[in-house]
Design an enzyme around this catalytic site. Structure first.
Site, PDB file in Angstrom:
ATOM      1  N   GLY A   1       0.820  -1.196   0.000  1.00  0.00           N
ATOM      2  CA  GLY A   1       0.000   0.000   0.000  1.00  0.00           C
ATOM      3  C   GLY A   1       0.856   1.248   0.000  1.00  0.00           C
ATOM      4  N   CYS A   2       0.320   2.348  -0.519  1.00  0.00           N
ATOM      5  CA  CYS A   2       1.110   3.582  -0.626  1.00  0.00           C
ATOM      6  C   CYS A   2       1.389   4.195   0.742  1.00  0.00           C
ATOM      7  CB  CYS A   2       0.421   4.576  -1.548  1.00  0.00           C
ATOM      8  SG  CYS A   2      -1.284   4.989  -1.108  1.00  0.00           S
ATOM      9  N   ASN A   3       0.374   4.283   1.604  1.00  0.00           N
ATOM     10  CA  ASN A   3       0.598   4.795   2.956  1.00  0.00           C
ATOM     11  C   ASN A   3       1.518   3.872   3.740  1.00  0.00           C
ATOM     12  OD1 ASN A   3      -1.190   7.080   2.759  1.00  0.00           O
ATOM     13  ND2 ASN A   3      -2.915   5.681   2.971  1.00  0.00           N
TER      14      ASN A   3
END
EC number: 1.2.1.38
Length: 375
Positions: A167-169
């Site tokens: 995931g990006c976060n």
């Protein structure tokens, strides 16, 4: 016809690529990178509501691929390619992936194959739990060898056929704080992460978190608050590995996590803090900073910025870079780590291509850049 990966051993090899979810933000960023990659040829784009459209209608910024026609997202359409990239919502790729050619290299940019623990999946996602795939974050610390040298996820990627894109976060939070976790410099139960996130991080659809411009401009709005954000179990899973533990130890970490949408299209600025451990309290600020510098030595896409320079999202947009900084707040007794990344590139598609490069024996940086487009 699908070509055997083993038959392509040189840097000039060409692999055909199919991208599902091609007209979304993540799929579009993958296409943007692949369009100029020396070793990949995009030969298929698939979607749902956009089936039958020319790709150029949705992605006019990629003229090389404009004449491709969006096909339906089915195994029959996707199979027959060397590489398949799934840029689909969580829950959509798991069942589809089970029907894909086992000899193809498949990268899932969604969440379906990231988590190792079914309990964590049930708590945050629900629905069918799918097999954990090789995790596609090459710089993730996964403990140390007997000599004390960091081991990284990169060693698990060569030759694999199934890759789970982070995931990006998760990427921003992990890269910011994993050196402190690996060296025992923080209280595992006191982690707090606040992230400023560009609107593309919320996906390409109209919902309350993707407001009209009149509502978004000049405003910041939190989402996924109160421990509900689905990236939390993945982050603590990564921290467990950084500490040299398996995923079952993720419950040793407690993370307060709050993402905040801010009026920019791309980018994440993560501010991750935790109380100093006794070990860190006894260290100088310079010694603590040296931990981060050492941890990212030789990691080409990761830059620990000069002392006094703080990360800014404008400096990494369009790149696979991560800009890192760490400071100590002695009065508060906390360590604060920062990371700036492009959520679509480093946080999603760029990291996926980096992992694909390693899996296929290509130069790790092929088709990628660490140069941003500031201002």
């Amino acid at each position: 016809m699908l070509l055997n990966v083993k038959e392509k051993s040189n840097d000039m090899a060409k692999y055909t690529v199919a991208v599902a979810g091609a007209t979304g933000y993540a799929g579009g960023e993958a296409l943007r990178i692949l369009a100029t990659h020396p070793n990949f040829e995009v030969t298929c784009v698939a979607g749902h509501s956009s089936v039958g459209d020319r790709l150029g209608t949705h992605m006019p910024h990629i003229p090389q691929l404009a004449d491709l026609v969006v096909e339906d997202t089915t195994p029959e359409v996707l199979n027959g390619h060397d590489v398949i990239i799934l840029a689909l919502p969580h829950g959509a790729s798991g069942a589809l992936a089970a029907q894909l050619d086992p000899e193809a290299v498949v990268v899932d940019l969604g969440a379906d194959h990231r988590l190792e623990n079914k309990t964590a999946w049930d708590a945050y996602y629900g629905g069918n739990f799918y097999e954990h795939w090789t995790y596609g974050m090459p710089e993730l610390i996964i403990g140390k060898d007997k000599s004390g040298v960091y081991q990284r996820q990169r060693v698990n990627l060569p030759g694999v056929k199934r890759i789970a894109g982070p995931g990006c976060n998760v990427t921003a939070t992990t890269l910011a704080m994993q050196p402190g976790v690996a060296e025992g410099l923080i209280d595992r139960k006191g982690l707090v992460a606040d992230l400023a996130v560009g609107y593309s991080g919320a996906g390409k659809n109209l919902k309350r978190t993707n407001l009209l411009a009149a509502e978004a401009f000049g405003s910041a709005v939190p989402y996924g608050v109160g421990g509900t954000h689905r990236h939390i179990p993945e982050i603590v899973q990564n921290f467990a590995h950084a500490a040299g533990l398996d995923a079952s130890a993720a419950n040793e970490f407690a993370l307060g996590f709050t993402p905040i949408l801010v009026p920019m299209a791309r980018g994440i600025l993560a501010v991750v803090s935790a109380p100093l451990s006794d070990k860190a309290t006894a260290m100088s600020d310079d010694d603590i900073r040296a931990v981060w510098t050492h941890a990212y030595e030789g990691q080409d896409f990761i830059s620990v910025l000069p002392q006094g320079t703080l990360p800014a999202t404008a400096n990494i947009v369009g790149s696979n870079a991560a800009h890192i900084q760490v400071v100590t707040d002695r009065k508060a007794g906390r360590l604060i780590a920062f990371a700036a990344i492009d959520n679509l590139n480093r946080g999603t598609a760029g990291q996926a291509v980096q992992s694909l490069n390693i899996a296929l024996g290509l130069p790790e940086d092929a088709g990628l850049t660490k140069i941003g487009v500031a201002p």
